[in-house]
Design a protein around this motif. Structure first.
Motif, PDB file in Angstrom:
ATOM      1  N   UNK A 210       0.851  -1.190   0.000  1.00 35.71           N
ATOM      2  CA  UNK A 210       0.000   0.000   0.000  1.00 35.71           C
ATOM      3  C   UNK A 210       0.886   1.239   0.000  1.00 35.71           C
ATOM      4  N   UNK A 211       0.253   2.415   0.001  1.00 33.50           N
ATOM      5  CA  UNK A 211       1.001   3.665  -0.134  1.00 33.50           C
ATOM      6  C   UNK A 211       1.890   3.972   1.071  1.00 33.50           C
ATOM      7  N   UNK A 212       1.693   3.254   2.190  1.00 30.82           N
ATOM      8  CA  UNK A 212       2.492   3.530   3.386  1.00 30.82           C
ATOM      9  C   UNK A 212       3.680   2.573   3.533  1.00 30.82           C
ATOM     10  N   UNK A 213       3.862   1.656   2.579  1.00 25.94           N
ATOM     11  CA  UNK A 213       4.946   0.682   2.665  1.00 25.94           C
ATOM     12  C   UNK A 213       6.127   1.106   1.787  1.00 25.94           C
ATOM     13  N   UNK A 214       7.326   0.804   2.282  1.00 25.14           N
ATOM     14  CA  UNK A 214       8.530   1.148   1.516  1.00 25.14           C
ATOM     15  C   UNK A 214       9.494  -0.030   1.521  1.00 25.14           C
ATOM     16  N   UNK A 215      10.290  -0.103   0.461  1.00 26.35           N
ATOM     17  CA  UNK A 215      11.365  -1.090   0.372  1.00 26.35           C
ATOM     18  C   UNK A 215      12.666  -0.301   0.261  1.00 26.35           C
TER      19      UNK A 215
ATOM     20  N   UNK B 292       2.673  18.612  23.398  1.00 28.60           N
ATOM     21  CA  UNK B 292       2.142  17.494  22.618  1.00 28.60           C
ATOM     22  C   UNK B 292       3.304  16.768  21.957  1.00 28.60           C
ATOM     23  N   UNK B 293       3.407  15.452  22.177  1.00 29.94           N
ATOM     24  CA  UNK B 293       4.473  14.656  21.561  1.00 29.94           C
ATOM     25  C   UNK B 293       3.855  13.593  20.668  1.00 29.94           C
ATOM     26  N   UNK B 294       4.381  13.447  19.441  1.00 28.49           N
ATOM     27  CA  UNK B 294       3.876  12.428  18.505  1.00 28.49           C
ATOM     28  C   UNK B 294       5.046  11.750  17.808  1.00 28.49           C
ATOM     29  N   UNK B 295       4.977  10.416  17.671  1.00 20.65           N
ATOM     30  CA  UNK B 295       6.049   9.703  16.958  1.00 20.65           C
ATOM     31  C   UNK B 295       5.520   8.809  15.833  1.00 20.65           C
ATOM     32  N   UNK B 296       4.258   9.012  15.462  1.00 18.86           N
ATOM     33  CA  UNK B 296       3.675   8.217  14.369  1.00 18.86           C
ATOM     34  C   UNK B 296       2.894   7.015  14.868  1.00 18.86           C
ATOM     35  N   UNK B 297       3.204   6.555  16.100  1.00 17.83           N
ATOM     36  CA  UNK B 297       2.468   5.433  16.702  1.00 17.83           C
ATOM     37  C   UNK B 297       1.727   5.876  17.953  1.00 17.83           C
ATOM     38  N   UNK B 298       2.362   6.792  18.694  1.00 11.46           N
ATOM     39  CA  UNK B 298       1.791   7.274  19.960  1.00 11.46           C
ATOM     40  C   UNK B 298       1.678   8.791  19.950  1.00 11.46           C
TER      41      UNK B 298
ATOM     42  N   UNK C 131      10.823   6.904   4.491  1.00 14.16           N
ATOM     43  CA  UNK C 131      11.786   7.810   5.127  1.00 14.16           C
ATOM     44  C   UNK C 131      11.113   8.774   6.113  1.00 14.16           C
ATOM     45  N   UNK C 132      10.013   9.404   5.716  1.00 11.46           N
ATOM     46  CA  UNK C 132       9.350  10.390   6.583  1.00 11.46           C
ATOM     47  C   UNK C 132       8.836   9.748   7.867  1.00 11.46           C
TER      48      UNK C 132
ATOM     49  N   UNK D  63       0.059  10.481   8.759  1.00 15.35           N
ATOM     50  CA  UNK D  63       0.644   9.218   9.207  1.00 15.35           C
ATOM     51  C   UNK D  63      -0.253   8.027   8.898  1.00 15.35           C
ATOM     52  N   UNK D  64       0.343   6.873   8.576  1.00 12.13           N
ATOM     53  CA  UNK D  64      -0.465   5.704   8.183  1.00 12.13           C
ATOM     54  C   UNK D  64      -1.130   4.984   9.350  1.00 12.13           C
ATOM     55  N   UNK D  65      -0.616   5.190  10.583  1.00 10.27           N
ATOM     56  CA  UNK D  65      -1.174   4.481  11.736  1.00 10.27           C
ATOM     57  C   UNK D  65      -1.962   5.429  12.622  1.00 10.27           C
ATOM     58  N   UNK D  66      -3.011   4.902  13.226  1.00  9.88           N
ATOM     59  CA  UNK D  66      -3.830   5.717  14.121  1.00  9.88           C
ATOM     60  C   UNK D  66      -3.107   5.837  15.460  1.00  9.88           C
ATOM     61  N   UNK D  67      -2.822   7.080  15.871  1.00 16.46           N
ATOM     62  CA  UNK D  67      -2.053   7.299  17.095  1.00 16.46           C
ATOM     63  C   UNK D  67      -2.984   7.398  18.300  1.00 16.46           C
ATOM     64  N   UNK D  68      -2.733   6.558  19.287  1.00 17.74           N
ATOM     65  CA  UNK D  68      -3.537   6.590  20.514  1.00 17.74           C
ATOM     66  C   UNK D  68      -3.068   7.762  21.372  1.00 17.74           C
TER      67      UNK D  68
END
Length: 331
Positions: free
Chosen positions: A21-26, A219-225, A177-178, A280-285
């Motif tokens: 999908x658009x959020x995956x990279x190789x 406010x702190x965000x890392x893409x997952x949290x 990368x982002x 971001x591709x993941x929903x941050x809790x």
């Protein structure tokens, strides 16, 4: 010569993926053993053969043209540090399956020192050996490499479950990368400085406890949290505007969604969180954290410039370590 990602390989050249999908990279490592021409440059082509959700067979071609230079200084000038960190993270996370963690960490430190020593020796102006010199495009490389070294995948500690380490390893292997940039060095925003009349995000600050203040909200965000940290002396009008309660003591830290308060503070903060989430591709809790309360320990492990809770140097200590390695290499 090497491929990294959520992939399967039957041979040495073809990558197979169950889905993409658009959020995956190789991430790919190239080696060239022929001469490169400055005039013609280098051309790289990659093809993806896939079936769409609707059952269509498609071929997508990516072409990339790169400049070539015989001057090492030009190479350092145009270096993309974010891409380098993505590559080093994936190569290290791939190696954890068959190499000791201590060896992997040592290799990462050595590679960092070698890159910077090479610049110092061949590109930088002569200066005192005691001075640490970094190329402009790689000024943040040491801080990112230190963040990588402190990641739970490369630190085997009983406090961190094997499931969590396996999950983070698999996640990073597929990151672009982002996303890997934000994952290793989170975004930390001072919310108490918000201009409620503007849609611009407040200027991010460095991820260190020294940048926090008792009178602030961050406010702190890392893409997952995502964490909203409240200082013990947070302004009551700000607490009222965000949570619709009179003071710091009344804030319920169990909530995972901010209440819809009609105030400008609430609307602006919710909009900022939405903007960060959309990229971001993941929903941050969301986790609400009060200063000096037990859950703050989880938040503190994301202050990546400080000494790690589960091991790992502070940024300043790591810089000294790398500088020492560089000096030894130059001698």
């Amino acid at each position: 010569t090497d491929f990294f990602g959520g992939i399967f390989m039957n041979n040495t050249t073809d990558i197979e993926m169950a889905a993409i999908d658009c959020a995956k990279a190789v991430t790919v490592e190239f080696k060239h053993d022929d001469k490169l021409g400055e005039d013609s440059g280098a051309l790289i082509q990659c093809a993806v053969l896939y079936t769409t959700v609707g059952g269509q067979r498609r071929l997508r071609i990516h072409n990339l043209s790169l400049n070539c230079s015989s001057q090492l200084a030009d190479l350092y000038k145009s270096c993309e540090t974010d891409a380098l960190v993505n590559f080093f993270a994936k190569s290290a996370f791939k190696a954890v399956l068959h190499q000791p963690l201590k060896v992997i960490r040592e290799i990462l430190v050595n590679q960092t020192a070698h890159m910077l020593a090479c610049y110092r020796k061949n590109c930088a102006s002569p200066s005192a050996a005691s001075q640490l010199i970094l190329p402009d495009s790689m000024k943040v490389l040491p801080v990112y490499m230190n963040c990588l070294l402190k990641n739970c995948v490369l630190l085997s500690r009983p406090e961190i479950s094997t499931d969590e380490r396996a999950y983070q390893r698999q996640l990073v292997m597929t990151m672009g990368v982002a996303d890997s940039q934000l994952f290793f060095y989170p975004q930390l925003l001072p919310i108490h400085t918000l201009d409620v009349k503007s849609t611009a995000l407040p200027t991010a600050i460095r991820c260190s406890e020294s940048r926090l203040s008792e009178e602030g909200v961050f406010l702190l965000a890392n893409g997952l949290n995502m964490f909203l940290w409240l200082g013990v002396s947070s302004p009551p009008e700000l607490i009222q505007g965000i949570f619709n309660v009179p003071s710091f003591a009344h804030v319920n830290t169990d909530m995972t969604l901010l209440p819809e308060v009609g105030s400008p503070y609430s609307q602006t903060l919710r909009m900022i969180m939405s903007i960060i989430q959309q990229k971001r591709p993941y929903s941050m809790k969301l986790t609400i954290v009060k200063q000096r309360e037990q859950p703050e320990m989880v938040f503190r492990q994301f202050l990546v410039e400080d000494k790690g809770l589960y091991g790992g140097s502070s940024y300043v200590d790591f810089l000294c370590c790398v500088h020492k390695e560089i000096c030894q290499l130059l001698n």
